[in-house]
Design a protein around this motif. Sequence first.
Motif, PDB file in Angstrom:
ATOM      1  N   GLU B 219     -15.255  14.425   7.464  1.00 25.56           N
ATOM      2  CA  GLU B 219     -14.366  15.139   8.376  1.00 25.56           C
ATOM      3  C   GLU B 219     -13.096  15.531   7.643  1.00 25.56           C
ATOM      4  O   GLU B 219     -12.606  14.790   6.797  1.00 25.56           O
ATOM      5  N   LYS B 220     -12.579  16.693   8.006  1.00 25.88           N
ATOM      6  CA  LYS B 220     -11.454  17.229   7.243  1.00 25.88           C
ATOM      7  C   LYS B 220     -10.096  16.726   7.729  1.00 25.88           C
ATOM      8  O   LYS B 220      -9.059  17.201   7.282  1.00 25.88           O
ATOM      9  N   HIS B 221     -10.119  15.762   8.653  1.00 20.85           N
ATOM     10  CA  HIS B 221      -8.865  15.188   9.142  1.00 20.85           C
ATOM     11  C   HIS B 221      -7.962  14.790   7.992  1.00 20.85           C
ATOM     12  O   HIS B 221      -8.411  14.213   7.012  1.00 20.85           O
ATOM     13  N   ASP B 222      -6.688  15.060   8.142  1.00 22.06           N
ATOM     14  CA  ASP B 222      -5.716  14.537   7.175  1.00 22.06           C
ATOM     15  C   ASP B 222      -4.589  13.895   7.981  1.00 22.06           C
ATOM     16  O   ASP B 222      -3.549  14.489   8.208  1.00 22.06           O
ATOM     17  N   THR B 223      -4.847  12.692   8.473  1.00 20.90           N
ATOM     18  CA  THR B 223      -3.902  11.993   9.339  1.00 20.90           C
ATOM     19  C   THR B 223      -3.702  10.572   8.818  1.00 20.90           C
ATOM     20  O   THR B 223      -4.466  10.103   7.981  1.00 20.90           O
ATOM     21  N   PRO B 224      -2.681   9.876   9.324  1.00 23.93           N
ATOM     22  CA  PRO B 224      -2.460   8.478   8.885  1.00 23.93           C
ATOM     23  C   PRO B 224      -3.535   7.512   9.368  1.00 23.93           C
ATOM     24  O   PRO B 224      -3.502   6.337   9.024  1.00 23.93           O
ATOM     25  N   ARG B 225      -4.481   7.990  10.168  1.00 27.10           N
ATOM     26  CA  ARG B 225      -5.497   7.096  10.722  1.00 27.10           C
ATOM     27  C   ARG B 225      -6.903   7.404  10.211  1.00 27.10           C
ATOM     28  O   ARG B 225      -7.857   6.765  10.660  1.00 27.10           O
ATOM     29  N   GLN B 418      -3.151  -2.253  11.622  1.00 21.56           N
ATOM     30  CA  GLN B 418      -2.466  -2.588  12.867  1.00 21.56           C
ATOM     31  C   GLN B 418      -1.892  -4.001  12.853  1.00 21.56           C
ATOM     32  O   GLN B 418      -0.875  -4.266  13.491  1.00 21.56           O
ATOM     33  N   ILE B 419      -2.537  -4.904  12.126  1.00 17.02           N
ATOM     34  CA  ILE B 419      -2.004  -6.259  12.032  1.00 17.02           C
ATOM     35  C   ILE B 419      -0.697  -6.259  11.251  1.00 17.02           C
ATOM     36  O   ILE B 419       0.283  -6.914  11.631  1.00 17.02           O
ATOM     37  N   LEU B 420      -0.678  -5.502  10.149  1.00 19.09           N
ATOM     38  CA  LEU B 420       0.492  -5.528   9.261  1.00 19.09           C
ATOM     39  C   LEU B 420       1.517  -4.445   9.596  1.00 19.09           C
ATOM     40  O   LEU B 420       2.600  -4.429   9.011  1.00 19.09           O
ATOM     41  N   GLY B 421       1.166  -3.562  10.524  1.00 18.06           N
ATOM     42  CA  GLY B 421       2.108  -2.505  10.876  1.00 18.06           C
ATOM     43  C   GLY B 421       2.286  -1.467   9.781  1.00 18.06           C
ATOM     44  O   GLY B 421       3.401  -0.987   9.541  1.00 18.06           O
ATOM     45  N   LEU B 422       1.205  -1.128   9.101  1.00 20.63           N
ATOM     46  CA  LEU B 422       1.271  -0.129   8.035  1.00 20.63           C
ATOM     47  C   LEU B 422       1.277   1.274   8.633  1.00 20.63           C
ATOM     48  O   LEU B 422       0.591   1.542   9.613  1.00 20.63           O
ATOM     49  N   ALA B 423       2.055   2.163   8.010  1.00 22.37           N
ATOM     50  CA  ALA B 423       2.181   3.509   8.560  1.00 22.37           C
ATOM     51  C   ALA B 423       0.897   4.310   8.368  1.00 22.37           C
ATOM     52  O   ALA B 423       0.587   5.194   9.164  1.00 22.37           O
ATOM     53  N   ASN B 424       0.152   4.014   7.300  1.00 17.07           N
ATOM     54  CA  ASN B 424      -1.011   4.832   6.968  1.00 17.07           C
ATOM     55  C   ASN B 424      -2.205   3.933   6.629  1.00 17.07           C
ATOM     56  O   ASN B 424      -2.060   2.942   5.904  1.00 17.07           O
ATOM     57  N   VAL B 425      -3.359   4.283   7.149  1.00 17.15           N
ATOM     58  CA  VAL B 425      -4.562   3.476   6.919  1.00 17.15           C
ATOM     59  C   VAL B 425      -4.904   3.395   5.429  1.00 17.15           C
ATOM     60  O   VAL B 425      -5.553   2.446   4.981  1.00 17.15           O
ATOM     61  N   LYS B 426      -4.442   4.376   4.662  1.00 17.76           N
ATOM     62  CA  LYS B 426      -4.737   4.353   3.215  1.00 17.76           C
ATOM     63  C   LYS B 426      -4.055   3.181   2.525  1.00 17.76           C
ATOM     64  O   LYS B 426      -4.505   2.722   1.482  1.00 17.76           O
ATOM     65  N   GLU B 427      -2.958   2.703   3.095  1.00 15.16           N
ATOM     66  CA  GLU B 427      -2.299   1.517   2.540  1.00 15.16           C
ATOM     67  C   GLU B 427      -3.172   0.281   2.676  1.00 15.16           C
ATOM     68  O   GLU B 427      -2.972  -0.711   1.972  1.00 15.16           O
ATOM     69  N   ALA B 428      -4.134   0.345   3.600  1.00 15.22           N
ATOM     70  CA  ALA B 428      -5.042  -0.788   3.819  1.00 15.22           C
ATOM     71  C   ALA B 428      -6.404  -0.534   3.177  1.00 15.22           C
ATOM     72  O   ALA B 428      -7.398  -1.154   3.541  1.00 15.22           O
ATOM     73  N   THR B 429      -6.443   0.395   2.231  1.00 18.83           N
ATOM     74  CA  THR B 429      -7.686   0.757   1.540  1.00 18.83           C
ATOM     75  C   THR B 429      -7.455   0.616   0.044  1.00 18.83           C
ATOM     76  O   THR B 429      -6.499   1.198  -0.482  1.00 18.83           O
ATOM     77  N   LEU B 430      -8.280  -0.150  -0.656  1.00 16.29           N
ATOM     78  CA  LEU B 430      -8.044  -0.366  -2.088  1.00 16.29           C
ATOM     79  C   LEU B 430      -8.010   0.961  -2.842  1.00 16.29           C
ATOM     80  O   LEU B 430      -7.045   1.258  -3.538  1.00 16.29           O
ATOM     81  N   PHE B 431      -9.071   1.737  -2.692  1.00 19.43           N
ATOM     82  CA  PHE B 431      -9.169   3.009  -3.403  1.00 19.43           C
ATOM     83  C   PHE B 431      -9.590   4.073  -2.401  1.00 19.43           C
ATOM     84  O   PHE B 431     -10.755   4.432  -2.303  1.00 19.43           O
ATOM     85  N   PRO B 432      -8.607   4.580  -1.635  1.00 23.65           N
ATOM     86  CA  PRO B 432      -8.957   5.466  -0.527  1.00 23.65           C
ATOM     87  C   PRO B 432      -9.521   6.808  -0.994  1.00 23.65           C
ATOM     88  O   PRO B 432      -9.157   7.331  -2.040  1.00 23.65           O
ATOM     89  N   ARG B 433     -10.428   7.337  -0.180  1.00 27.25           N
ATOM     90  CA  ARG B 433     -11.013   8.652  -0.382  1.00 27.25           C
ATOM     91  C   ARG B 433     -10.594   9.546   0.766  1.00 27.25           C
ATOM     92  O   ARG B 433     -10.862   9.221   1.933  1.00 27.25           O
ATOM     93  N   ASP B 434      -9.904  10.611   0.432  1.00 28.56           N
ATOM     94  CA  ASP B 434      -9.592  11.585   1.471  1.00 28.56           C
ATOM     95  C   ASP B 434      -9.970  12.960   0.954  1.00 28.56           C
ATOM     96  O   ASP B 434     -10.610  13.094  -0.082  1.00 28.56           O
ATOM     97  N   ARG B 435      -9.577  13.970   1.705  1.00 23.35           N
ATOM     98  CA  ARG B 435     -10.079  15.289   1.349  1.00 23.35           C
ATOM     99  C   ARG B 435      -9.700  15.694  -0.065  1.00 23.35           C
ATOM    100  O   ARG B 435     -10.429  16.386  -0.748  1.00 23.35           O
TER     101      ARG B 435
END
Lengths: 440, 440
Positions: B219-225, B418-435
């Motif tokens: 999906e082409k979403h580019d959001t903090p979630r 959500q537990i740590l209150g991170l602004a972006n889900v990528k902060e909770a991903t070791l090696f995030p993949r986005d568009r």
Amino acid sequence: MSRVLAADLAAHEGERVTVKGWVHRIRDLGKITFIVLRDRSGSCQAVFDGPPRLAAADAAHGSDGGHLTHESVVAIAGTVAANDKATGGFELQEPTLELLAAADPELPLSVNRDPAQYGLDAVLEHRMISLRNPKLLSVFRLQAELVRLFAETLRAEGFTEIKTSKLIGTGTEGGTGLFEVQYFDRKVYLAQSPQLYKQAMVSAGLERVFEIGMAYRAEKHDTPRHINEYVSLDVEMGFIDSEHDLMDLEQRLLAAMFAGVAESCSEILDTWDGTVPTADEIARIPRIDYDHARELLKEARGGARVLEINPEGERELCDWAQAEHGVPAVFVHGDPQRKRPFYTYPTDDNKTMSFDLLFRGLEVTTGGRRINEYQMLVDSIRRFGLDPEAMQDYLQVFRFGCPPHGGFAIGLERLTQQILGLANVKEATLFPRDRRRVTP
Amino acid sequence: MSRVLAADLAAHEGERVTVKGWVHRIRDLGKITFIVLRDRSGSCQAVFDGPPRLAAADAAHGSDGGHLTHESVVAIAGTVAANDKATGGFELQEPTLELLAAADPELPLSVNRDPAQYGLDAVLEHRMISLRNPKLLSVFRLQAELVRLFAETLRAEGFTEIKTSKLIGTGTEGGTGLFEVQYFDRKVYLAQSPQLYKQAMVSAGLERVFEIGMAYRAEKHDTPRHINEYVSLDVEMGFIDSEHDLMDLEQRLLAAMFAGVAESCSEILDTWDGTVPTADEIARIPRIDYDHARELLKEARGGARVLEINPEGERELCDWAQAEHGVPAVFVHGDPQRKRPFYTYPTDDNKTMSFDLLFRGLEVTTGGRRINEYQMLVDSIRRFGLDPEAMQDYLQVFRFGCPPHGGFAIGLERLTQQILGLANVKEATLFPRDRRRVTP
């Protein structure tokens, strides 16, 4: 009436209870009918006067013109009574049956027969049904235990579990054997292993990491030991002195995993005539270097020259270990550099600090110390004909201080295969992928 | 001298020990120099007279002309002495230092500074280095605990772990949002979820299964979630009465996971100002149906018509739950059929036995009861414009008796976020993949 599991009938003698599950077997003796019901805990029988009749609503629902079919899902209420001849010593008497989901009578293969009568192709073709066979399904109960024990044992040694991306921008081992993924408007690849990421996480400060994840090999092998997608039990450890620390770790790990399945999966092992080595046996696994291994094979073959350790050689080496050390497993270490990836730590004699573990004739682990020095790694990348420029992200791990480290990976399906004595690794894979098979 | 961890100095007061790790901080006060060493257990300081000199061999090895650099990997031997001002209350005196791996002095970002000063792009661009920051790395220590607790809690409820293929022959949810893989001479797809396989394994007789594995959304979403590859904590359970059994299960599961991280990750929670709801709070999570949720939003927005529950609506509903029930989470169940996949169990009013869990303003779970009746499923597949012929393997699961069942999936990265209150889900991903990002 809340549900009771088949295995728990004994605790309810004299009570009226409900069991739920699949109709495993129907034995119609005319005056009475035995129905064996199968659930996640095992099975139990219910004894009906005559054929078990379905309620009119149920009969209309499907099934076979009002007849109960094998594999239908039912709830049976009955009174628990002792019967020495019944599985578990108890059965349900004066039962009533409710149909929860009717099964089409034309099963593609019988669930309640010995699966050995079906060929592997039929078993895999109708995987959704063949997995209902308790013996075939039990492979994966044992496999789940291996996963649990792997993780628990490593956690107790200070390891942290990681989950790393399986989509990689560039091939890390020369670009062969990679599946290509169309990722939006570019090409990426499915990771062959989490190798570079687990090294990165050691160096990021976790020091000791493990990962349980899929690995992909686009190899055209069609053998009983190869699948194109498999579960890799990956381990990486910092501050080691040599690859022997890793073999020590693997011996502790396997001893714990084997002791664990011996305890929790004894019935499954019995069903398959499977066994696991004891901790004493694991402690005796010999470590021989590559040249020594070739010498042993040369001797065993009457002096013929041995160029490579092929699958036949792996079997012979395990036979040798069984005869000489009383354990059907052997570590072969010190492979020549040409046989190992660029990141393997070299030794002065053109060999490497690498090892394989052969277990009952099959390689189930490959591992070794990795290069942790930046310049040595850059030189090695060039020597392998790869481009250091294309690997700048990876090289950051080493440019900014990386401890001596190494690791190994155990193929989960192969380990399961060797414990249970399965002829083909696909039998130890829920939904195997090979060159021809991508379904179900 | 064998290695001692930084956190264990107290047990060695007066002894001479060796610690090994990364040079976290160098404080040069002229006459004396403090070196803070970081290892997997924490950090400790060593006090040198003047600058710590490197042995000649070490200096030649790299580093900065004989000067020690931040992030170099070293072994420090010294005598353990109490010092109230030192981390942990102890330090190493009269130390000697051995360089194990020198770090280039030009770090792309400082490891020992507050990571908040770097933007997310820089943090992800230099992931191999930013993960060395103890605060950023701690996210993944907590995440590993969530994985452990998820598995342990479910095993205690009779669930079996499964590992299913991520390469699927056909798209199961209409073919949109799938990444295509070149698999030898054909095309396959990366699985969006293990949905069909976990249903198959319930029906194969395991009844209760979970899987921890990657899921892919093209999906082409580019959001903090949103991320395009994530770890899905999947659960599926047979013999349920309704979707409320699943919400009950998820509440027990989350209560156990949250209690577990509160215990084992209290320092990490403190570092991030993160908190987890208590078991009492989890037990209070309200369940409201879709129409009720829209009514609540309509009220909150002064009567404006509410068509969909958008991300803003998810936040408002959690605020409402906090105000009314004292927990920042809410189950929204009974989505209309058009919003759910074909396999969702319908109700008579064109709704479904589905639910989402919103937690602190973000959907972290989606689940529901699935259709288990063959003909109902075939009809639903057709109604969704899909082809039952192309799904024969999947349909076998239902044609031959499938119990009532359902399940849910928790996004591991979102839950961590959500537990740590991170602004972006990528902060909770070791090696995030986005568009745009497929490295490192």
